[in-house]
Design a protein around this motif. Structure first.
Motif, PDB file in Angstrom:
ATOM      1  N   SER A 224       0.860  -1.189   0.000  1.00 42.89           N
ATOM      2  CA  SER A 224       0.000   0.000   0.000  1.00 42.89           C
ATOM      3  C   SER A 224       0.889   1.229   0.000  1.00 42.89           C
ATOM      4  O   SER A 224       2.069   1.175   0.374  1.00 42.89           O
ATOM      5  N   LEU A 225       0.306   2.349  -0.431  1.00 37.29           N
ATOM      6  CA  LEU A 225       1.055   3.602  -0.616  1.00 37.29           C
ATOM      7  C   LEU A 225       0.238   4.773  -0.118  1.00 37.29           C
ATOM      8  O   LEU A 225      -0.981   4.820  -0.318  1.00 37.29           O
ATOM      9  N   SER A 226       0.904   5.726   0.528  1.00 43.08           N
ATOM     10  CA  SER A 226       0.289   7.023   0.793  1.00 43.08           C
ATOM     11  C   SER A 226       1.321   8.110   0.548  1.00 43.08           C
ATOM     12  O   SER A 226       2.532   7.886   0.673  1.00 43.08           O
ATOM     13  N   LEU A 227       0.839   9.292   0.180  1.00 47.48           N
ATOM     14  CA  LEU A 227       1.676  10.461  -0.075  1.00 47.48           C
ATOM     15  C   LEU A 227       1.453  11.488   1.020  1.00 47.48           C
ATOM     16  O   LEU A 227       0.310  11.786   1.371  1.00 47.48           O
ATOM     17  N   ASN A 228       2.536  12.032   1.576  1.00 50.27           N
ATOM     18  CA  ASN A 228       2.461  13.180   2.474  1.00 50.27           C
ATOM     19  C   ASN A 228       3.258  14.327   1.874  1.00 50.27           C
ATOM     20  O   ASN A 228       4.333  14.109   1.288  1.00 50.27           O
ATOM     21  N   ALA A 229       2.760  15.544   2.024  1.00 46.88           N
ATOM     22  CA  ALA A 229       3.457  16.723   1.513  1.00 46.88           C
ATOM     23  C   ALA A 229       4.711  16.997   2.338  1.00 46.88           C
ATOM     24  O   ALA A 229       4.778  16.721   3.535  1.00 46.88           O
ATOM     25  N   ARG A 230       5.725  17.551   1.693  1.00 46.92           N
ATOM     26  CA  ARG A 230       6.957  18.005   2.361  1.00 46.92           C
ATOM     27  C   ARG A 230       7.171  19.458   1.974  1.00 46.92           C
ATOM     28  O   ARG A 230       7.528  19.761   0.841  1.00 46.92           O
ATOM     29  N   GLY A 231       6.942  20.358   2.936  1.00 46.23           N
ATOM     30  CA  GLY A 231       6.955  21.781   2.623  1.00 46.23           C
ATOM     31  C   GLY A 231       8.254  22.493   2.908  1.00 46.23           C
ATOM     32  O   GLY A 231       8.417  23.675   2.567  1.00 46.23           O
ATOM     33  N   PHE A 232       9.224  21.811   3.550  1.00 48.22           N
ATOM     34  CA  PHE A 232      10.497  22.451   3.876  1.00 48.22           C
ATOM     35  C   PHE A 232      11.509  21.352   4.182  1.00 48.22           C
ATOM     36  O   PHE A 232      11.165  20.179   4.268  1.00 48.22           O
ATOM     37  N   GLY A 233      12.771  21.750   4.370  1.00 44.82           N
ATOM     38  CA  GLY A 233      13.802  20.788   4.732  1.00 44.82           C
ATOM     39  C   GLY A 233      14.966  20.804   3.764  1.00 44.82           C
ATOM     40  O   GLY A 233      14.991  21.525   2.760  1.00 44.82           O
ATOM     41  N   GLU A 234      15.959  19.978   4.075  1.00 47.80           N
ATOM     42  CA  GLU A 234      17.170  19.880   3.273  1.00 47.80           C
ATOM     43  C   GLU A 234      16.830  19.474   1.846  1.00 47.80           C
ATOM     44  O   GLU A 234      16.027  18.577   1.612  1.00 47.80           O
ATOM     45  N   GLY A 235      17.434  20.162   0.880  1.00 50.79           N
ATOM     46  CA  GLY A 235      17.215  19.820  -0.520  1.00 50.79           C
ATOM     47  C   GLY A 235      15.861  20.220  -1.057  1.00 50.79           C
ATOM     48  O   GLY A 235      15.467  19.766  -2.137  1.00 50.79           O
ATOM     49  N   HIS A 236      15.132  21.095  -0.337  1.00 49.53           N
ATOM     50  CA  HIS A 236      13.810  21.513  -0.817  1.00 49.53           C
ATOM     51  C   HIS A 236      13.961  22.490  -1.971  1.00 49.53           C
ATOM     52  O   HIS A 236      14.947  23.226  -2.069  1.00 49.53           O
ATOM     53  N   GLU A 237      12.964  22.489  -2.825  1.00 48.52           N
ATOM     54  CA  GLU A 237      12.995  23.332  -4.030  1.00 48.52           C
ATOM     55  C   GLU A 237      12.528  24.754  -3.790  1.00 48.52           C
ATOM     56  O   GLU A 237      12.446  25.559  -4.741  1.00 48.52           O
ATOM     57  N   ARG A 238      12.235  25.112  -2.549  1.00 45.44           N
ATOM     58  CA  ARG A 238      11.722  26.456  -2.257  1.00 45.44           C
ATOM     59  C   ARG A 238      12.651  27.528  -2.834  1.00 45.44           C
ATOM     60  O   ARG A 238      13.870  27.450  -2.703  1.00 45.44           O
TER      61      ARG A 238
END
Length: 446
Positions: A224-238
């Motif tokens: 099974s699979l679920s997706l959670n958002a990642r809004g910040f952190g190392e290597g983020h595209e912000r």
């Protein structure tokens, strides 16, 4: 931060048998509320045929049943928020929409075909002034919004939990949080059984507003699979410019929808995990996987589950496996919210209080009592954590943006979503008030 682990490039039955009178009573209370809700639509979609052919019957039946209002509400909210967040970025995407469409047609033609099929179906069912608001450019731009920016709840989205039960079977539960307009998203949701890949089916809870985005899925007997958002952190595209975003897309970096699709079509847990860790995405995300092989069919070194942290700069990934039995005190569960698992709880680490709240609830339950019914009840916890927490990262597990809770046990095919938010007229006692004007029925997924 710990060392990275890199890898090479009908209705499901909800088990409510829980240990302890208190846990049983709590699970029964949740089941009683859920049993009062109507069923979610369920459709079969064959991925072996063309996008228009595979979706035609399901989309037209769904739109005849629900109308275009949820799509209109959500797309309008998304586009308005994108303009408000950064008008210049929104203008770039609007002005270069043909370039994005060309990149999709060359690299992700199947997904683009599904988006086209959705837009055509919406045009067939809209009336009068609704139709320009559901035009192809607006529908396509709304599909891209998770590539452009993370438009959603500011304090994080989604809680995913993987639990190893004493008999070795794996249970995967999650709260699906998203926005803006979570009620519209709930109203636009359906359970979809996909066929035509590796000779077997897999099932997803799908918001048809995002017809290509497989965020909560299960392949029986596999994973099974679920997706959670990642809004910040190392290597983020912000901070990446929209022009650079387009360039990377054209070079072959993957939109998150394509990442999810490539993982989900794999036949086994091991293959899905290897795919997730090796892909190079445009945007950061967490992919949570649970092993669905029968306990007797897994080796003693089987992970049972894993969280893959994908960084939007595409340079690396982190694989966090479920510990082996006896390896740690908490060797029987994984909890992922919207913060990197190696970061400590802090107000500036958004959703870390929610993560620690879930961990505390699991430790209080213990592995013997952590049956699906008790886990479902845990997902409905609306208390702050720790007690008295007045900060913005309040630790609530069940949030105003929580659209649905889902229980999956891939080893035996259990897939049970409970939809809590929709555009509705009446709401069961104890459920949060809608954020939009009331309209239509609340739904239960079967």
């Amino acid at each position: 931060r710990p060392p990275r682990r890199h890898l090479a490039s009908g209705s499901a039955r909800l088990w409510l048998a829980v240990a302890g009178a208190a846990a049983a009573a709590a699970a029964a209370a949740v089941a009683e509320v859920a049993s009062s809700l109507p069923e979610l639509p369920r459709y079969s979609v064959d991925l072996a045929v063309s996008p228009r052919e595979r979706w035609s019957a399901a989309l037209h039946e769904f739109l005849a049943l629900r109308g275009v209002a949820p799509f209109l509400d959500f797309y309008t909210a998304v586009l308005d928020e994108m303009k408000l967040a950064d008008g210049a970025v929104f203008s770039f995407y609007s002005e270069n929409l043909l370039a994005f469409e060309k990149a999709y047609s060359e690299l992700h033609a199947d997904a683009l075909g599904e988006m086209r099929a959705l837009a055509e179906a919406l045009q067939a069912h809209c009336r009068g002034e609704e139709c320009p608001l559901l035009s192809w450019p607006r529908v396509f731009l709304a599909q891209l919004h998770m590539q452009i920016q993370n438009v959603g709840p500011k304090l994080g989205e989604c809680t995913s939990v993987v639990v190893r039960q004493p008999n070795g079977s794996i249970v995967h539960v999650r709260n699906w949080d998203f926005g803006p307009s979570p009620d519209a998203l709930g109203s636009a949701s359906a359970t979809v059984d996909f066929t035509g890949v590796h000779g077997s089916r897999f099932t997803c809870l799908l918001a048809l507003t995002h017809i290509t985005k497989w965020t909560t899925c299960m392949r029986p007997g596999a994973f099974s699979l679920s997706l959670n958002a990642r809004g910040f952190g190392e290597g983020h595209e912000r901070g990446r410019s929209p022009a650079e975003e387009l360039r990377l897309l054209q070079l072959g970096r993957l939109p998150r929808t394509e990442v999810l699709r490539r993982v989900m079509v794999e036949p086994t847990f091991g293959a899905a995990l290897a795919a997730a860790a090796a892909l190079r995405p445009l945007t950061s995300m967490y992919i949570i996987l649970a092993d669905g092989a029968p306990p007797s069919g897994r080796g003693s070194g089987s992970m049972g589950g894993a969280v893959v942290t994908l960084e939007g700069d595409g340079r690396s990934s982190d694989v966090w496996p479920m510990p082996l039995r006896g390896e740690t005190e908490d060797d029987w569960f994984l909890v992922q919210t919207n913060v990197d698992h190696w970061l400590p709880m802090a107000q500036n680490a958004t959703s870390s209080h929610r993560r620690e709240h879930v961990r505390a609830r699991l430790r209080a339950l213990g592995p013997e009592a952590a049956a699906p019914g008790a886990l479902l009840e845990m997902l409905q916890d609306k208390e702050v954590y720790p007690k008295g927490n007045e900060g913005p990262d309040d630790g609530r597990i069940f949030r105003p943006s929580t659209i649905a809770s889902v229980v999956m046990r891939p080893s035996d095919g259990t897939f049970e979503p409970f939809l809590w938010r929709a555009l509705l007229q009446q709401r069961p006692a104890g459920m949060p008030a809608p954020s939009a004007s009331a309209r239509g029925p609340v739904l239960r997924a079967m």
